[in-house]
Design an enzyme around this catalytic site. Structure first.
Site, PDB file in Angstrom:
ATOM      1  N   ASP A   1      -5.089  -7.230  -6.186  1.00 34.90           N
ATOM      2  CA  ASP A   1      -5.182  -6.161  -5.307  1.00 34.90           C
ATOM      3  C   ASP A   1      -4.806  -4.770  -5.925  1.00 34.90           C
ATOM      4  O   ASP A   1      -5.325  -3.610  -5.740  1.00 34.90           O
ATOM      5  CB  ASP A   1      -4.227  -6.388  -4.060  1.00 34.90           C
ATOM      6  CG  ASP A   1      -4.577  -5.556  -2.882  1.00 34.90           C
ATOM      7  OD1 ASP A   1      -5.985  -5.596  -2.443  1.00 34.90           O
ATOM      8  OD2 ASP A   1      -3.670  -4.944  -2.260  1.00 34.90           O
TER       9      ASP A   1
ATOM     10  N   LYS B   1       0.736  -1.138   0.094  1.00 35.48           N
ATOM     11  CA  LYS B   1      -0.020  -0.183   0.019  1.00 35.48           C
ATOM     12  C   LYS B   1       0.957   1.089  -0.085  1.00 35.48           C
ATOM     13  O   LYS B   1       0.469   2.227  -0.661  1.00 35.48           O
ATOM     14  CB  LYS B   1      -0.911   0.068   1.172  1.00 35.48           C
ATOM     15  CG  LYS B   1      -1.887  -1.208   1.334  1.00 35.48           C
ATOM     16  CD  LYS B   1      -2.613  -1.603   0.194  1.00 35.48           C
ATOM     17  CE  LYS B   1      -3.696  -2.716   0.524  1.00 35.48           C
ATOM     18  NZ  LYS B   1      -4.486  -2.833  -0.703  1.00 35.48           N
TER      19      LYS B   1
ATOM     20  N   ARG C   1      -4.829 -13.876   7.455  1.00 40.60           N
ATOM     21  CA  ARG C   1      -4.474 -13.711   6.009  1.00 40.60           C
ATOM     22  C   ARG C   1      -3.527 -14.819   5.659  1.00 40.60           C
ATOM     23  O   ARG C   1      -2.907 -15.388   6.591  1.00 40.60           O
ATOM     24  CB  ARG C   1      -3.871 -12.431   5.621  1.00 40.60           C
ATOM     25  CG  ARG C   1      -4.768 -11.317   5.920  1.00 40.60           C
ATOM     26  CD  ARG C   1      -4.724 -10.182   4.934  1.00 40.60           C
ATOM     27  NE  ARG C   1      -5.957  -9.141   5.155  1.00 40.60           N
ATOM     28  CZ  ARG C   1      -6.293  -8.553   3.952  1.00 40.60           C
ATOM     29  NH1 ARG C   1      -6.107  -8.860   2.758  1.00 40.60           N
ATOM     30  NH2 ARG C   1      -7.251  -7.579   4.121  1.00 40.60           N
TER      31      ARG C   1
ATOM     32  N   ARG D   1     -19.641  -2.730  -0.585  1.00 44.89           N
ATOM     33  CA  ARG D   1     -20.312  -3.565   0.289  1.00 44.89           C
ATOM     34  C   ARG D   1     -21.394  -3.053   0.780  1.00 44.89           C
ATOM     35  O   ARG D   1     -21.317  -2.094   1.623  1.00 44.89           O
ATOM     36  CB  ARG D   1     -19.405  -4.091   1.529  1.00 44.89           C
ATOM     37  CG  ARG D   1     -19.977  -5.295   2.419  1.00 44.89           C
ATOM     38  CD  ARG D   1     -19.088  -5.361   3.306  1.00 44.89           C
ATOM     39  NE  ARG D   1     -18.021  -6.391   2.875  1.00 44.89           N
ATOM     40  CZ  ARG D   1     -18.047  -7.635   3.248  1.00 44.89           C
ATOM     41  NH1 ARG D   1     -19.194  -8.195   3.416  1.00 44.89           N
ATOM     42  NH2 ARG D   1     -16.969  -8.649   2.584  1.00 44.89           N
TER      43      ARG D   1
HETATM   44  P1  GTP Z   1      -8.267  -6.910   0.485  1.00 42.31           P
HETATM   45  O1  GTP Z   1      -7.244  -8.074   0.579  1.00 42.31           O
HETATM   46  O2  GTP Z   1      -8.547  -6.359   2.053  1.00 42.31           O
HETATM   47  O3  GTP Z   1      -8.146  -5.857  -0.310  1.00 42.31           O
HETATM   48  O4  GTP Z   1      -9.887  -7.588   0.367  1.00 42.31           O
HETATM   49  P2  GTP Z   1     -10.382  -8.244  -1.087  1.00 42.31           P
HETATM   50  O5  GTP Z   1     -11.108  -7.029  -1.763  1.00 42.31           O
HETATM   51  O6  GTP Z   1      -9.317  -8.805  -1.714  1.00 42.31           O
HETATM   52  O7  GTP Z   1     -11.728  -8.967  -0.717  1.00 42.31           O
HETATM   53  P3  GTP Z   1     -11.584 -10.781  -0.735  1.00 42.31           P
HETATM   54  O8  GTP Z   1     -11.894 -11.287  -1.977  1.00 42.31           O
HETATM   55  O9  GTP Z   1     -10.383 -11.439   0.267  1.00 42.31           O
HETATM   56  O10 GTP Z   1     -13.241 -10.953   0.094  1.00 42.31           O
HETATM   57  C1  GTP Z   1     -13.201 -10.418   1.213  1.00 42.31           C
HETATM   58  C2  GTP Z   1     -14.380 -11.183   2.196  1.00 42.31           C
HETATM   59  O11 GTP Z   1     -15.672 -11.099   1.249  1.00 42.31           O
HETATM   60  C3  GTP Z   1     -14.075 -12.669   2.250  1.00 42.31           C
HETATM   61  O12 GTP Z   1     -14.552 -13.110   3.669  1.00 42.31           O
HETATM   62  C4  GTP Z   1     -14.960 -13.347   1.126  1.00 42.31           C
HETATM   63  O13 GTP Z   1     -15.237 -14.534   1.548  1.00 42.31           O
HETATM   64  C5  GTP Z   1     -16.019 -12.353   0.928  1.00 42.31           C
HETATM   65  N1  GTP Z   1     -16.456 -12.431  -0.566  1.00 42.31           N
HETATM   66  C6  GTP Z   1     -15.741 -12.270  -1.531  1.00 42.31           C
HETATM   67  N2  GTP Z   1     -16.704 -12.389  -2.859  1.00 42.31           N
HETATM   68  C7  GTP Z   1     -17.690 -12.431  -2.454  1.00 42.31           C
HETATM   69  C8  GTP Z   1     -18.976 -12.645  -3.030  1.00 42.31           C
HETATM   70  O14 GTP Z   1     -19.110 -12.609  -4.310  1.00 42.31           O
HETATM   71  N3  GTP Z   1     -20.144 -12.798  -2.349  1.00 42.31           N
HETATM   72  C9  GTP Z   1     -20.147 -12.768  -0.862  1.00 42.31           C
HETATM   73  N4  GTP Z   1     -21.175 -12.746  -0.325  1.00 42.31           N
HETATM   74  N5  GTP Z   1     -19.038 -12.752  -0.127  1.00 42.31           N
HETATM   75  C10 GTP Z   1     -17.665 -12.496  -0.963  1.00 42.31           C
HETATM   76  C1  SPV Z   2      -6.189  -4.212   2.086  1.00 43.92           C
HETATM   77  O1  SPV Z   2      -6.365  -3.657   3.307  1.00 43.92           O
HETATM   78  O2  SPV Z   2      -6.795  -3.345   1.157  1.00 43.92           O
HETATM   79  C2  SPV Z   2      -5.336  -5.162   2.049  1.00 43.92           C
HETATM   80  C3  SPV Z   2      -4.678  -5.745   2.981  1.00 43.92           C
HETATM   81  O3  SPV Z   2      -4.942  -5.662   0.654  1.00 43.92           O
HETATM   82  S1  SPV Z   2      -3.143  -4.831   3.575  1.00 43.92           S
HETATM   83  O4  SPV Z   2      -1.957  -5.281   3.040  1.00 43.92           O
HETATM   84  O5  SPV Z   2      -2.973  -5.061   4.993  1.00 43.92           O
HETATM   85  O6  SPV Z   2      -3.350  -3.390   3.490  1.00 43.92           O
HETATM   86 MN    MN Z   3      -6.320  -4.533  -0.719  1.00 48.57          MN
END
Ligand code: GTP
Ligand code: SPV
Ligand code: MN
Length: 603
Positions: free
Chosen positions: A275, A208, A367, A398
């Site tokens: 990401d 980040k 993670r 969301r």
């Molecule tokens: P960061 O790594 O923090 O940037 O998050 P991210 O945007 O990559 O989110 P990630 O894909 O890890 O999903 C975050 C949460 O949302 C997890 O617990 C997933 O299981 C849930 N999730 C992801 N996609 C979906 C979806 O299509 N539907 C639902 N209901 N939940 C989802």
């Molecule tokens: C985020 O928060 O968007 C992440 C996890 O991808 S961290 O690397 O901790 O920022």
């Molecule tokens: Mn992220």
């Protein structure tokens, strides 16, 4: 040190060592021996726990300090010379104040510790768009993570040559106290100081801090984009490959969409990034994206063989798990892994759980750090020096209410407005309350290193240089019914939404106009076989004009924070939205079908 022929680098290392006084300096070469050495040291001092070597070969568990489990936005600062350049959405500290308030914390902070110097490349090594950074850290766990997340070691020193053009990151665990924790960014000096945290984006400075906060400033100056976006390619049954970049706030589904396993037959997915995307205007007038990273720092909770089999496969070897629970057979466990945990499982702090325990065993922001190479759907494009051409940009949040499953912007400028006014509920990815709706423009609220008014203008300027701009969409996988259940199954079923977008991009899917933008015409999105019931289409795509009228008021309030830095084009889009809402209200009782009580209650 003798190995280093780059003078700027050696001098900088020496100057940092003078202040931090480590007992030893190791310049990391990225070799297997070096990694084995680090691992055995961490196994010996308990920083790592080896997992079951049969089921999870070369995998480890790390438990972070219980007060250091997520990014801390309130302790993150942009230290530009002028406060206006950081803008109203960032915490600002003057460089002078940072020098007097934060720098003294680095004094002797590495006494008795080893100082690791980690040179890394962000992006495919051969790409002219890639950048070199160097992180100095006293955390061997950070080094082991950077080895997965970036192309690090000698390869980076070779890319750097004798140039002094590299991002300088100084990281120390300090005493891990939140009272003495600061993450400071100096865009004018391409420098990062981070002290007091060993977790994620606070400590892996390539991610980040470099690839978003500093890179966004560099991108603005040089005419490109550094974004909090996944990159995914979809090949449809006709053989067309369409690349998307999607910005969802932290914890809102990027990693999962990047790796989706499509539920519809005939589709293939190519994961390029999960990401961060760095995007440029190509000579063909399209937007081209590279993934600066080489690995995933993904959320464990909710990942299972049904929701994300590709991630399950990627984490089955060479993975560092952080803050997951541990079963007695030394396999990792988390909520939503798909099966109950074994008796005797210990929680993320290593404590045996009581039978009637209510709190989760894995930390909600637990993670995995895994190599992108181990993801079964990884695309060759991840190593393409030019990147991949982007035909669709997706913004998503969301939102339990309000935002329909998908809609399409009516123009690029309207798409910028959608990004600028994105609202999403907070998640465990950052400390603080979860589930609170907040503005997170383009999912960059915590990551844009400069004034967001200027950032919106930069997006609009980029568009002027694109003769073939991508279409822009907005999605919400998280709309719920009255009982709080998700209306949309998500994950692999999201291909149905992508299918419609691909149709829109290539001109063969129909849409229906709403005040927000275009939603799929009823017959143009495949909702069959999901067991969704008759009213599903209406529930998923309902646009409540009254609720959106208040939302638009809130947009106005938020956008006014940017004062004169807000581009007129964004204000014009706001006025156009108000006009559409007004027009729809005056004609509503003629054109709108009667809504069922359930839909009305979704206001
Ligand atoms: P960061 O790594 O923090 O940037 O998050 P991210 O945007 O990559 O989110 P990630 O894909 O890890 O999903 C975050 C949460 O949302 C997890 O617990 C997933 O299981 C849930 N999730 C992801 N996609 C979906 C979806 O299509 N539907 C639902 N209901 N939940 C989802
Ligand atoms: C985020 O928060 O968007 C992440 C996890 O991808 S961290 O690397 O901790 O920022
Ligand atoms: Mn992220």
């Amino acid at each position: 040190m003798g190995l280093l022929s780059n003078e700027a680098l050696s001098q900088w290392i020496e100057s940092i060592a003078c202040v931090t006084t480590p007992s030893r300096i190791v310049v990391c070469d990225g070799s297997a021996e070096e990694l084995a050495d680090l691992e055995s040291k961490m196994l010996a001092d308990g920083a790592l726990i080896a997992l079951n070597p049969e089921r999870f070969p070369h995998c480890f568990l790390h438990r972070s300090h219980p007060s250091d489990v997520a990014r801390t936005e309130q302790l993150t600062f942009i230290c530009s010379e002028s406060r206006e350049d950081a803008g109203p959405t960032n915490n600002w500290m003057s460089p002078a104040e940072a020098r007097s308030r934060v720098w003294p914390l680095f004094s002797r902070c590495m006494a008795g510790r080893t100082m690791y110097v980690v040179p890394y490349v962000m992006g495919p090594v051969a790409s002219p768009f890639s950048r070199v950074g160097v992180e100095i850290t006293d955390s061997p766990y950070v080094v082991a993570n950077l080895r997965i997340m970036t192309r690090m070691g000698e390869i980076a020193l070779r890319k750097l040559g004798d140039s002094s053009d590299f991002v300088r990151g100084v990281h120390s665990l300090g005493d891990l106290s939140p009272d003495r924790r600061f993450i400071c960014h100096f865009p004018e000096a391409a420098t990062i100081w981070s002290i007091g945290s060993g977790y994620g984006g606070n400590a892996l400075l390539s991610k980040k801090c470099h690839a978003l906060r500093l890179a966004s400033v560099q991108a603005r100056n040089e005419g490109w984009l550094a974004e909090h976006m996944l990159i995914v390619g979809i090949t449809d049954p006709r053989g067309r490959t369409t690349y998307f970049a999607a910005a969802f706030p932290s914890g809102c589904g990027k990693t999962n969409l990047a790796m989706l396993v499509p539920s519809l037959p005939g589709y293939q997915v190519e994961t390029i990034g999960d990401d961060i995307a760095w995007m440029r205007v190509g000579s063909d007038g399209r937007l081209w994206a590279i993934n600066p990273e080489a690995g995933m720092f993904g959320i464990a909770v909710g990942t299972n063989m049904k929701t994300n089999p590709s991630a399950m496969s990627a984490v089955s070897r060479d993975t560092i798990f952080t803050n997951v629970a541990l079963q007695p057979d030394m396999t990792p466990w988390w909520e939503g892994i798909g099966e109950a945990c074994a008796e005797g499982t210990v929680d993320w702090r290593g404590q045996v759980s009581e039978p009637d325990r209510k709190e989760p065993l894995a930390h909600p922001n637990a993670r995995y750090t895994a190599s992108a190479r181990h993801c079964p759907s990884v695309g060759l494009g991840i190593e393409n020096p030019a990147g991949v051409p982007i035909s669709g940009i997706i913004f998503g949040g969301r939102r339990a209410r309000l935002a329909p499953l998908v809609f399409e912007a009516m123009s690029f400028a309207h798409g910028v407005y959608l990004g600028a006014t994105l609202v999403s509920e907070t998640t465990a990815a950052a400390t603080g309350k979860t589930g609170v709706a907040r503005h997170d423009p383009m999912a960059m609220l915590p990551f844009c290193g400069y004034n967001m008014g200027d950032y919106f203008r930069h997006w609009l300027d980029i568009c002027k240089r694109l003769s073939r701009p991508p279409k822009i969409f907005h999605v919400n996988w998280f709309r719920t019914d009255q009982d709080g259940h998700f209306l949309w199954p998500g994950y692999g079923e999201n291909i149905r939404v992508l299918e419609w977008m691909i149709g829109r991009i290539h001109g063969d899917a129909d849409a229906r106009a709403t005040v927000l933008g275009r939603v799929p015409a009823p017959a143009s999105i495949d909702l069959s076989g999901l067991g969704l019931g008759d009213g599903a289409y209406d529930e998923l795509f309902e646009v409540d004009r009254d609720a959106w009228a208040s939302e638009a008021e809130e947009h106005r309030r938020f956008l006014s924070e940017f004062g004169p830095r807000l581009p007129d084009a964004v204000l014009r889009e706001h006025a156009a939205l108000l006009k559409r809402i007004e027009a729809a209200r005056s004609t509503s009782f003629v054109r709108e079908p009667r809504r069922s009580p359930r839909q009305v209650s979704m206001k």
